[in-house]
Design an enzyme around this catalytic site. Structure first.
Site, PDB file in Angstrom:
ATOM      1  N   ASP A  11       0.907  -1.168  -0.028  1.00  0.00           N
ATOM      2  CA  ASP A  11       0.083   0.017  -0.251  1.00  0.00           C
ATOM      3  C   ASP A  11       0.974   1.215  -0.030  1.00  0.00           C
ATOM      4  OD1 ASP A  11      -1.700   2.177   0.549  1.00  0.00           O
ATOM      5  OD2 ASP A  11      -2.623   0.942   2.359  1.00  0.00           O
ATOM      6  N   TYR A 239       1.910   0.629  14.767  1.00  0.00           N
ATOM      7  CA  TYR A 239       0.913   0.271  13.663  1.00  0.00           C
ATOM      8  C   TYR A 239       1.371   1.251  12.616  1.00  0.00           C
ATOM      9  CZ  TYR A 239      -3.135  -0.309  10.866  1.00  0.00           C
ATOM     10  OH  TYR A 239      -4.057  -0.207   9.948  1.00  0.00           O
ATOM     11  N   LYS A 242      -2.621  -2.323   7.619  1.00  0.00           N
ATOM     12  CA  LYS A 242      -2.973  -3.707   7.836  1.00  0.00           C
ATOM     13  C   LYS A 242      -1.933  -4.654   7.278  1.00  0.00           C
ATOM     14  CE  LYS A 242      -5.338  -5.828  10.563  1.00  0.00           C
ATOM     15  NZ  LYS A 242      -4.881  -5.964  11.873  1.00  0.00           N
TER      16      LYS A 242
HETATM   17  P1  13P Z   1      -4.658  -0.140   5.070  1.00  0.00           P
HETATM   18  O1  13P Z   1      -3.655  -1.004   5.858  1.00  0.00           O
HETATM   19  O2  13P Z   1      -5.167  -0.986   3.917  1.00  0.00           O
HETATM   20  O3  13P Z   1      -4.076   1.098   4.483  1.00  0.00           O
HETATM   21  O4  13P Z   1      -5.760   0.041   6.014  1.00  0.00           O
HETATM   22  C1  13P Z   1      -5.865   1.179   6.952  1.00  0.00           C
HETATM   23  C2  13P Z   1      -6.911   1.162   7.733  1.00  0.00           C
HETATM   24  O5  13P Z   1      -6.972   0.423   8.996  1.00  0.00           O
HETATM   25  C3  13P Z   1      -8.276   1.747   7.183  1.00  0.00           C
HETATM   26  O6  13P Z   1      -9.232   1.813   8.257  1.00  0.00           O
HETATM   27 MG    MG Z   2      -3.960   2.496   2.959  1.00  0.00          MG
HETATM   28 MG    MG Z   3      -4.216  -1.698   2.249  1.00  0.00          MG
END
Ligand code: 13P
Ligand code: MG
Ligand code: MG
Length: 386
Positions: A11, A239, A242
């Site tokens: 990402d 963090y 995700k």
């Molecule tokens: P990503 O890791 O896909 O950017 O998602 C982050 C997230 O928790 C959106 O609510």
């Molecule tokens: Mg993202």
């Molecule tokens: Mg993502």
């Protein structure tokens, strides 16, 4: 020839929140893949996105963890990052956690899954007369999102009737990683069907234990599946995004058929990773290149299938498995399951437990309150019963 399929996903920026990358970002990534093919580093390559993650699917003869292939992927992600930054997109470079990794990209942020196998697709080849495989890409998901569907695909004849056929009935070996052990890849290998219950005892915990590889017993040189089991927040210490895992799964012949593997996704099973990486939501199968726009970032999974020709090329033909009306009913079911769980908001099972809350801010809120707790009554000293 010995072929490697490498899939790297990251990402590196998205439009209007955590939704999807821009066409210009995808074009920048594709240009780097094309340069890799032209210079002979790659045999072939395919670029797509699932939610806000860009996936690079590549074939080559350089084996797993090739510096040349991983550095090429890094450049593709960096070029897409530069485009995202220029356009002011959200989270430009989010998953690129280090400045300049020198070798392979494991631990540098992007999800990595690779499979290397002997490739000789001729009629007389009794093991693999033709090669077909699929790639799953998930967004807004914890690292063990494939634990249930892949286990059912490779160990349960209720989903994979093919397991009852002589070619498959020797079963499969599961390599499982303990993702809480950040000192290295801490793995155990267990065999289905004998170790069925031990495997499920581990795989029930999607945040700690993840399938890393699956092997066909009886065909030891033919790995069946590889899954990225890097935990982004363990790597970064805090963090950053995700985990959003990817998986390469070979199919047909000595492996389950795609229709069997896909059937396990009809559950739209609950996974950790919805909004703010902290909510439990169902996993919804979607077409390639779908944006995340649903309530509480309903987690998405795509699946693209390929055949490999004699010289390792595949991208001239592909099948987008979930891009079909057959999956509409599952998508509706996923929405209903998501709405049902959201009705209980922050309570209990609808959010991840304290230790798994991906946004450290939730934990900071709790910790700030912990220091304000005071004793009203001291617990009396109790002598336990003999
Ligand atoms: P990503 O890791 O896909 O950017 O998602 C982050 C997230 O928790 C959106 O609510
Ligand atoms: Mg993202
Ligand atoms: Mg993502």
């Amino acid at each position: 020839m010995r072929i490697t399929i490498s899939v790297l996903k990251a990402d590196v920026g998205s439009i209007g929140g955590h939704t999807l990358p821009s066409p210009a970002m995808l074009a920048a990534a594709r240009e780097e893949i094309q340069r890799g093919i032209a210079s002979g580093v790659l045999l072939d390559g395919f670029v797509s996105h699932t939610g806000d993650d860009i996936a690079l699917i590549m074939s080559h003869e350089r084996g797993n963890d090739s510096t040349a292939v991983h550095q090429l992927a890094w450049r593709a992600f960096q070029n897409a990052t530069a485009v995202a930054a220029e356009a002011g997109l959200y989270g430009a470079g989010q998953d690129l956690l280090v400045d300049a990794p020198s070798g392979n990209l494991r631990g540098a942020g992007p999800a990595v899954a690779e499979l290397t196998f002997e490739h000789n697709p001729v009629k007389t080849n009794k093991v693999r007369a033709s090669e077909s495989f699929c790639v799953f890409a998930a967004d807004k998901c914890g690292p063990g999102a494939y634990n249930l569907p892949l286990f059912l695909s490779f160990a349960d004849p209720m989903y994979s009737a093919g397991l009852m056929l002589p070619k498959l009935s020797k079963g499969f070996r599961f390599k499982i990683v303990d993702m809480d052990n950040t000192e290295g890849d801490s793995v155990i290998e267990l065999n289905a069907p004998e170790d069925y219950y031990q495997i499920t005892a581990l795989l029930r915990d999607n945040e700690r234990f993840g399938i890393a590889e699956i092997h066909a017993r009886g065909f030891e040189h033919q790995p069946a599946a590889a899954v990225s089991t890097q935990r982004l927040h363990n790597i970064a210490g805090t963090y950053t995004g995700k985990d959003d895992p990817i998986a390469i799964v070979r199919n047909q012949g000595i492996f389950p058929a795609p229709e069997e593997i896909l059937s396990t996704f009809a559950k739209a099973h609950y996974v950790g990773g919805g909004a703010r990486g902290s909510h439990v939501m169902p996993l919804m199968p979607v077409a390639l290149n779908t944006a995340v726009t649903g309530l509480y970032c309903i987690p998405l999974v795509s699946c693209v299938g390929f055949s490999l020709n004699g010289i390792g090329q595949f991208s001239g033909n592909s099948v987008d498995f979930f891009n079909n009306t057959a999956w509409d009913i599952v998508r509706h079911r996923a929405q209903e399951k998501g709405i049902a769980l959201r009705e209980q908001g922050w309570s209990g099972a609808s959010m991840l437990p304290y230790t798994e809350l991906e946004y450290g801010g939730f934990r900071d809120t709790v910790e700030g309150l912990l220091s304000r707790f005071r004793f009203e009554h001291k617990t009396p000293h109790v002598v336990p019963k003999k």
